[in-house]
Design a protein around this motif. Structure first.
Motif, PDB file in Angstrom:
ATOM      1  N   UNK A  52       1.968  56.046  24.655  1.00 57.61           N
ATOM      2  CA  UNK A  52       3.355  56.041  25.138  1.00 57.61           C
ATOM      3  C   UNK A  52       4.096  57.303  24.730  1.00 57.61           C
ATOM      4  N   UNK A  53       3.552  58.025  23.760  1.00 63.81           N
ATOM      5  CA  UNK A  53       4.171  59.292  23.379  1.00 63.81           C
ATOM      6  C   UNK A  53       4.824  59.258  22.024  1.00 63.81           C
ATOM      7  N   UNK A  54       5.615  60.275  21.759  1.00 62.12           N
ATOM      8  CA  UNK A  54       6.268  60.443  20.469  1.00 62.12           C
ATOM      9  C   UNK A  54       7.081  59.207  20.107  1.00 62.12           C
ATOM     10  N   UNK A  55       6.876  58.730  18.909  1.00 61.76           N
ATOM     11  CA  UNK A  55       7.535  57.506  18.461  1.00 61.76           C
ATOM     12  C   UNK A  55       6.594  56.321  18.478  1.00 61.76           C
ATOM     13  N   UNK A  56       5.538  56.409  19.306  1.00 65.57           N
ATOM     14  CA  UNK A  56       4.506  55.377  19.302  1.00 65.57           C
ATOM     15  C   UNK A  56       3.318  55.805  18.462  1.00 65.57           C
ATOM     16  N   UNK A  92      11.949  53.171  17.178  1.00 62.09           N
ATOM     17  CA  UNK A  92      12.479  51.847  16.852  1.00 62.09           C
ATOM     18  C   UNK A  92      12.499  50.955  18.088  1.00 62.09           C
ATOM     19  N   UNK A  93      12.793  51.539  19.235  1.00 59.22           N
ATOM     20  CA  UNK A  93      12.805  50.767  20.480  1.00 59.22           C
ATOM     21  C   UNK A  93      11.397  50.313  20.843  1.00 59.22           C
ATOM     22  N   UNK A  94      10.411  51.197  20.689  1.00 59.27           N
ATOM     23  CA  UNK A  94       9.020  50.808  20.936  1.00 59.27           C
ATOM     24  C   UNK A  94       8.638  49.610  20.055  1.00 59.27           C
ATOM     25  N   UNK A  95       8.977  49.692  18.785  1.00 55.78           N
ATOM     26  CA  UNK A  95       8.602  48.631  17.854  1.00 55.78           C
ATOM     27  C   UNK A  95       9.279  47.311  18.231  1.00 55.78           C
ATOM     28  N   UNK A  96      10.526  47.380  18.635  1.00 49.95           N
ATOM     29  CA  UNK A  96      11.237  46.162  19.031  1.00 49.95           C
ATOM     30  C   UNK A  96      10.589  45.544  20.270  1.00 49.95           C
ATOM     31  N   UNK A  97      10.200  46.368  21.230  1.00 51.68           N
ATOM     32  CA  UNK A  97       9.522  45.851  22.431  1.00 51.68           C
ATOM     33  C   UNK A  97       8.185  45.215  22.057  1.00 51.68           C
ATOM     34  N   UNK A  98       7.473  45.842  21.134  1.00 49.62           N
ATOM     35  CA  UNK A  98       6.185  45.298  20.708  1.00 49.62           C
ATOM     36  C   UNK A  98       6.359  43.926  20.078  1.00 49.62           C
ATOM     37  N   UNK A  99       7.353  43.795  19.225  1.00 47.26           N
ATOM     38  CA  UNK A  99       7.612  42.502  18.584  1.00 47.26           C
ATOM     39  C   UNK A  99       8.022  41.457  19.619  1.00 47.26           C
ATOM     40  N   UNK A 100       8.818  41.873  20.591  1.00 48.64           N
ATOM     41  CA  UNK A 100       9.242  40.922  21.618  1.00 48.64           C
ATOM     42  C   UNK A 100       8.066  40.415  22.446  1.00 48.64           C
ATOM     43  N   UNK A 101       7.030  41.242  22.590  1.00 45.39           N
ATOM     44  CA  UNK A 101       5.848  40.820  23.348  1.00 45.39           C
ATOM     45  C   UNK A 101       5.146  39.641  22.683  1.00 45.39           C
ATOM     46  N   UNK A 150      11.198  47.901   4.375  1.00 47.56           N
ATOM     47  CA  UNK A 150      11.108  47.887   5.828  1.00 47.56           C
ATOM     48  C   UNK A 150       9.987  47.004   6.341  1.00 47.56           C
ATOM     49  N   UNK A 151       8.862  47.014   5.639  1.00 46.15           N
ATOM     50  CA  UNK A 151       7.740  46.166   6.046  1.00 46.15           C
ATOM     51  C   UNK A 151       8.070  44.689   5.881  1.00 46.15           C
ATOM     52  N   UNK A 152       8.823  44.374   4.856  1.00 46.75           N
ATOM     53  CA  UNK A 152       9.246  42.979   4.679  1.00 46.75           C
ATOM     54  C   UNK A 152      10.087  42.521   5.874  1.00 46.75           C
ATOM     55  N   UNK A 153      10.974  43.407   6.352  1.00 48.28           N
ATOM     56  CA  UNK A 153      11.761  43.087   7.536  1.00 48.28           C
ATOM     57  C   UNK A 153      10.914  42.986   8.789  1.00 48.28           C
ATOM     58  N   UNK A 154       9.906  43.834   8.887  1.00 48.27           N
ATOM     59  CA  UNK A 154       8.957  43.820  10.013  1.00 48.27           C
ATOM     60  C   UNK A 154       8.232  42.482  10.080  1.00 48.27           C
ATOM     61  N   UNK A 155       7.760  42.023   8.934  1.00 46.46           N
ATOM     62  CA  UNK A 155       7.072  40.732   8.870  1.00 46.46           C
ATOM     63  C   UNK A 155       8.023  39.601   9.264  1.00 46.46           C
ATOM     64  N   UNK A 156       9.240  39.642   8.751  1.00 46.13           N
ATOM     65  CA  UNK A 156      10.226  38.602   9.070  1.00 46.13           C
ATOM     66  C   UNK A 156      10.528  38.574  10.566  1.00 46.13           C
ATOM     67  N   UNK A 157      10.658  39.771  11.164  1.00 46.83           N
ATOM     68  CA  UNK A 157      10.940  39.842  12.600  1.00 46.83           C
ATOM     69  C   UNK A 157       9.784  39.274  13.420  1.00 46.83           C
ATOM     70  N   UNK A 158       8.549  39.556  13.006  1.00 48.91           N
ATOM     71  CA  UNK A 158       7.386  39.021  13.716  1.00 48.91           C
ATOM     72  C   UNK A 158       7.305  37.501  13.544  1.00 48.91           C
TER      73      UNK A 158
END
Length: 339
Positions: A52-56, A92-101, A150-158
């Motif tokens: 997807x490019x820079x940021x991914x 950050x937008x890429x990561x949010x889309x990934x979590x939403x998937x 940040x990883x703790x928040x990532x886990x919580x979001x997932x």
């Protein structure tokens, strides 16, 4: 060997199954998630899509997880900034889309998240004044604390998107052996940063393992994986490229033997991450694992209780057709481990 059946991580870290490592080809995250969860149903992971490019990319994705440390892309590298740059916002937008998937799959079994580890991130993320974060052990400590939060928040979001899933987190540390050996190049390319002492690496990694709140897998597809160090961090599983371990390399084989003899869980990278589909890959992959097991003299029935199968590394550079084939080969190799 200890009784693994009593291990509280049993549900989140299955053994004797096929799983993945991280990256996949393509740019459509919904499609990639459906493929991974369909092809690797016993232990899927949230795929990364660097095409997807820079940021991914691995570093941009990891840097956007830092809590309180904004980053930007500048002069062909990621660096610490006063405010998040445009490319950091894209990451950050890429990561949010990934979590939403993950909403769509609504998994109720084990699922692994992936993120870059602190030393690989420190080796590739620049300070404001120049030079990698790795050059300053104090900066590495700050980065590690920020990443752990940040990883703790990532886990919580997932988890909020998959309430019934048993999550684990994979830390990708391909640069860890080089950091320990003082082999990470400075920006000039003419020198190396000073080596990271083993005790410092152990302390920083343990900080992340202790704070994320789920079982942690450390993945390193480089040669000279520091198996003992990783075990001492409290990580509950180790993921390596097993094709880099020659059975006649006594120190490496002994290190894995000690780890496994203590009940360690291994994700064995034995299916090529790139190539063309061909007959025999699954058999060759299973044979490599069984060859190690036999060399160590362990009981065959313990093999599927401690070892799972993956590709040697991520598959971002593979064709979609080969990626599917590799996952199928991984499933077949895992079945062979059960005898």
């Amino acid at each position: 060997m200890p009784d693994l059946a009593s291990d509280p991580a049993e549900r989140a870290l299955p053994s004797g199954v096929a799983t993945g490592v991280g990256s996949m080809p393509g740019t459509d995250v919904a499609e990639a998630v459906n493929i991974v969860f369909g092809e690797l149903p016993e232990w899927p992971h949230l795929p990364e899509l660097p095409e997807r490019g820079l940021g991914a990319d691995m570093i941009g994705r990891g840097a956007t997880l830092l809590e309180g440390l904004p980053v930007q892309w500048w002069a062909f590298r990621w660096e610490i900034a006063d405010l998040p740059g445009r490319d950091a916002r894209r990451a950050a937008d890429f990561l949010e889309r990934d979590l939403d998937a993950l909403h769509e799959v609504n998994a109720t079994g084990p699922v692994r998240l992936t993120a870059v580890g602190p030393f690989t991130l420190a080796a590739n993320l620049w300070r404001r004044g120049g030079g990698a974060m790795l050059a300053d052990h104090g900066a590495v400590a700050d980065l590690t604390a920020s990443l752990a939060e940040g990883l703790r928040g990532y886990v919580t979001a997932a988890q909020s998107r998959m309430p019934g899933a048993a999550l684990s987190l994979q830390l990708d540390e391909p640069s860890l052996p080089a950091a320990l050996a003082g082999r990470v190049n400075t920006e000039s390319g003419l020198d190396f940063y000073r080596r990271v002492p083993v005790e410092v690496a152990r302390e920083r990694l343990r900080e992340v393992v202790d704070r994320v709140g789920v079982p942690v897998v450390v993945h390193c597809c480089a040669p000279d994986v520091p198996v003992k160090l990783i075990e001492e961090t409290g990580a509950q599983a180790l993921s390596i490229d097993l094709t880099l371990v020659h059975l006649d390399d006594v120190p490496k084989v002994d290190a894995l033997g000690e780890y496994l003899d203590g009940g360690g869980r291994l994700i064995a990278g034995v299916v090529p991450a790139l190539g063309q589909p061909r007959p025999g890959i699954a058999a060759e992959a299973a044979d490599r694992i069984e060859g190690l097991w036999n060399r160590l003299g362990f009981s065959p029935e313990l093999l599927p209780r401690q070892v799972s199968v993956s590709t040697t590394c991520g598959m971002a550079g593979a064709s979609p057709e080969y990626a599917r084939f590799a996952m199928e080969a991984g499933r077949e190799a895992a079945r062979r481990l059960h005898g």
